[in-house]
Scaffold this motif. Structure first.
Motif, PDB file in Angstrom:
ATOM      1  N   TRP A  82       0.843  -1.195   0.000  1.00  0.00           N
ATOM      2  CA  TRP A  82       0.000   0.000   0.000  1.00  0.00           C
ATOM      3  C   TRP A  82       0.881   1.249   0.000  1.00  0.00           C
ATOM      4  N   ASP A  87      -4.538   4.090   3.108  1.00  0.00           N
ATOM      5  CA  ASP A  87      -5.152   3.408   1.968  1.00  0.00           C
ATOM      6  C   ASP A  87      -5.684   2.041   2.381  1.00  0.00           C
ATOM      7  N   SER A  91      -9.602   0.943   2.652  1.00  0.00           N
ATOM      8  CA  SER A  91     -10.031  -0.190   1.830  1.00  0.00           C
ATOM      9  C   SER A  91     -10.756  -1.236   2.673  1.00  0.00           C
ATOM     10  N   VAL A 274      -3.451  -2.630  -5.821  1.00  0.00           N
ATOM     11  CA  VAL A 274      -3.843  -1.832  -4.661  1.00  0.00           C
ATOM     12  C   VAL A 274      -3.321  -0.403  -4.740  1.00  0.00           C
ATOM     13  N   SER A 277      -6.503   1.072  -6.547  1.00  0.00           N
ATOM     14  CA  SER A 277      -7.731   0.931  -5.751  1.00  0.00           C
ATOM     15  C   SER A 277      -7.598   1.642  -4.410  1.00  0.00           C
ATOM     16  N   GLY A 278      -6.369   1.711  -3.885  1.00  0.00           N
ATOM     17  CA  GLY A 278      -6.150   2.420  -2.627  1.00  0.00           C
ATOM     18  C   GLY A 278      -6.414   3.903  -2.721  1.00  0.00           C
ATOM     19  N   VAL A 281     -10.582   4.398  -3.086  1.00  0.00           N
ATOM     20  CA  VAL A 281     -11.364   4.270  -1.847  1.00  0.00           C
ATOM     21  C   VAL A 281     -11.341   5.548  -1.012  1.00  0.00           C
ATOM     22  N   TYR A 347      -5.890  -8.136   1.240  1.00  0.00           N
ATOM     23  CA  TYR A 347      -5.520  -6.765   1.585  1.00  0.00           C
ATOM     24  C   TYR A 347      -4.350  -6.731   2.569  1.00  0.00           C
ATOM     25  N   ASP A 437     -16.772  -0.149  -3.266  1.00  0.00           N
ATOM     26  CA  ASP A 437     -15.540  -0.589  -2.603  1.00  0.00           C
ATOM     27  C   ASP A 437     -15.667  -2.020  -2.068  1.00  0.00           C
TER      28      ASP A 437
END
Length: 630
Positions: A82, A87, A91, A274, A277-278, A281, A347, A437
């Motif tokens: 991450w 983050d 998430s 990630v 996507s981090g 979110v 994650y 999410d």
């Protein structure tokens, strides 16, 4: 006890072991370790007759480490991590806080004793939900693998759990995103001066449509239907064009376009991992809280709001004597926190090794539970307002359950507020972000699991694999986009995931606590965090949490829910189909066990012992590279 690999001893070892391709393969009699700041090295748990691996963030067979022929190991590529700690937290919170927090918890709370329900809910969270949540975060962070390959380092015979998790996640993706497509349809329909579910003058309305919020004096009869209900059932879902699960009808092109757009957003949010996507979110995990606060303030200022709050929290202490209340509390906290879907493992595997996952587990669990509780006020202040306007009891207004609570009851209340268009837009935007999410997380659980299991095939082709996965999920959702799609969604929600994921997490808890060993697991946590989990956590992992899961699973199986949606009662054969769908995922577990035992050489006892012994040790994949003499 550790010597740098630049020592003369290590040079000779390297020269001896370097092959023609100048790679160093670990000698099975010694264990290479990557350690940070002189931390104590995790002892090898693997079969000493086989060469183990140095992890570069992916798990496969024997892994080679580049050697320059001078006794020096070249730098290994670290696993993606991450960008920031926040983050990861956002998430996990975004995954745990989903649509169910908004509709399921408030309904279950008032149905099971109001304020009294908080007692079994908190007890089940403390002794069941949070320990399992903490366990998965610790497992993922320590072993740095997805839901499939992680079992080689814990208990190989249970590897089928990983495949079962992936199938369950695909089932969830096939119906969960359809609910977001409904929300998206509402969102698009909200960009009008007059919301379309406020009047009975539309093409989809019937003669039974009755708008009791109109200025004209209208009488509400037994056959009366609100315009919000007709908009939901006849315009959005179009269930009147289906006769049930045996005749689903055609596919709604409007919902198909909505779902296609949602999957497009999902793809470009998770295709790079990630790191991307981090960042997404930051919007999808924080925006719902802003909207919840606005809706809470607005709801509290509505006339009759106090009636809804009183109904929501008024304790019925007699309910605590009913077993089903405790079952509902256990099921709610479990499905709210969400262990067993491979998401927490995935994650956490991208965390730094010494990240404080214990603190993360407590923070995210608390935020999730508080969100559920506050969402109850957001919903019930509005239900109290509707009861005031209808001059009815709150129980009559709050009879809708599940998505109907949002798409009929709450949508109707919003439509009759001042500035209704604004509140409708932000409400359905909130539903979309709550769902997005969670979808990111569910698919990341599958992606990480497959990429870690087959790194040589997919590790450099993540974008292509994600695209294929999205297409599979979209095609799998087509049945839920039909005119009878709402019936399919209900069936999948009740049977395809519930008992299956409960069984998966029960076996996972048993495998970790009883086969891998609670002592070994506690040592792993100590190596990461610097302290050993207390007796409370160990007792929960060994006994209380498995009993908690067994209790919920047996209660569900002994008393399966009787499904009914709108005016349609599900026939008996649908229950059989539902159990078959659920069994199709967990059947991977015994199948892999048989496959493992057949494929392992030796006597039956030797096969069993080898199948429950970790194949490879977990190395700490950063810091100075050193050799630990064995």
């Amino acid at each position: 006890e550790t010597e740098p690999l630049t020592s003369k001893k290590d040079v000779s070892d390297c020269n001896e072991d370097c092959k023609e391709n100048r790679l160093l393969v670990r000698n099975p009699k010694s264990a290479l370790r990557l350690v940070e700041d002189g931390n104590k090295v995790h002892p090898s748990q693997g079969d000493k007759g086989e060469a183990a691996q140095i992890s570069n963030g992916y798990s496969g067979g024997q892994t080679s480490v580049p050697c320059n022929g001078m006794g020096e190991l070249m730098e290994l590529e670290d696993r993606e991590t991450w960008s920031k700690k926040i983050d990861f937290l956002l998430s996990v919170i975004g995954y745990a806080v989903d649509l169910g927090n908004v509709w399921r918890f408030p309904y279950i709370c008032y149905q099971n004793g109001g304020g009294a329900f908080l007692i079994p809910y908190i007890i089940m969270a403390i002794f069941g939900g949070i320990p399992l949540f903490y366990m998965e975060l610790a497992l993922g962070q320590y072993h740095r693998n997805g839901c499939i390959s992680i079992w080689r380092k814990i208990c190989p015979i249970f590897k089928g759990i990983g495949f079962a998790i992936c199938i369950i996640d695909l089932y969830v993706a096939s119906y969960y995103n359809t609910i977001m497509a409904w929300a998206f349809y509402y969102l698009v329909s909200s960009f009008t001066a007059e919301l379309p579910w406020t009047s009975c003058r539309n093409s989809w309305n019937t003669g039974n449509c009755t708008n009791y919020f109109s200025k004209d004096n209208v009488s509400w009869s037994l056959h009366s239907i609100s315009p919000a209900e007709e908009f939901y059932t006849r315009q959005v879902l179009q269930v009147h064009r289906s006769n049930g699960l045996d005749d689903l009808g055609g596919i709604s092109w409007q919902l198909t376009l909505c779902l296609l757009l949602i999957f497009t957003i999902v793809y470009f949010s998770i295709w790079k991992g990630v790191k991307t996507s981090g960042k997404v979110v930051w919007v999808t995990a924080t925006f719902p809280y802003i909207i919840l606060f606005i809706l809470l303030v607005r709801g509290a200022t509505l006339p009759g709001a106090w009636r809804g709050v009183l109904y929501y929290l008024k304790p019925d202490w007699q309910k605590l004597l009913a077993t089903e209340v405790w079952v509902d509390a256990a099921a709610q906290i479990f499905f709210s926190l969400g262990p067993g879907f491979g998401v927490l493992l995935a994650y956490a595997s991208y965390n730094k090794f010494h990240n404080n996952c214990y603190q993360d587990a407590l923070v995210t669990s608390t935020v999730n539970c508080m969100t559920s509780f506050v969402s109850g006020f957001v919903i019930f202040t509005v239900l109290g307002y509707m009861a005031e306007m209808r001059n009815e009891d709150v129980s009559e207004v709050a009879k809708d359950t599940g998505p109907s609570l949002l798409f009929i009851t709450y949508a109707e209340a919003i439509a009759n507020m001042p500035a209704s268009t604004f509140f409708a837009i932000i409400f359905f935007l909130m539903l979309l972000t709550l769902g997005l999410d969670s979808t990111f997380a569910g698919l990341e659980g599958v992606i990480t699991g497959v990429l870690d299991e087959f790194p040589h095939v997919w590790s450099k082709r993540r974008e292509l694999f994600v695209l294929g996965l999205i297409i599979i999920c979209f095609l799998g959702s087509l049945a839920t986009l039909t005119f009878g799609g709402a019936y399919v969604v209900k069936l999948f929600e009740e049977y395809a995931t519930g008992p299956a994921v409960l069984t998966v997490v029960f076996l996972e808890a048993v495998a970790v606590a009883w086969f891998y060993g609670i002592t070994q697991f506690s040592n792993d946590v100590k190596e990461m965090l610097g302290f050993t989990p207390g007796w409370y956590w160990r007792v929960c992992w060994v006994a209380i949490s498995p009993i908690f899961l067994l209790f919920v699973t047996c209660s569900f199986l002994s008393n399966p829910p009787e499904l009914r949606l709108f005016d349609y009662s599900y026939p008996y054969w649908t229950t059989v189909v539902g159990y078959c769908i659920g069994t199709s995922s967990i059947i991977c577990i015994p199948i892999y066990m048989v496959y493992r035992l057949i494929g392992t050489p030796g006597t039956l006892k030797e096969r069993i012992l080898k199948s429950i012994t970790p194949e490879t040790a977990t190395e700490i994949p950063f810091g100075d590279i050193r050799m630990n003499a064995v």
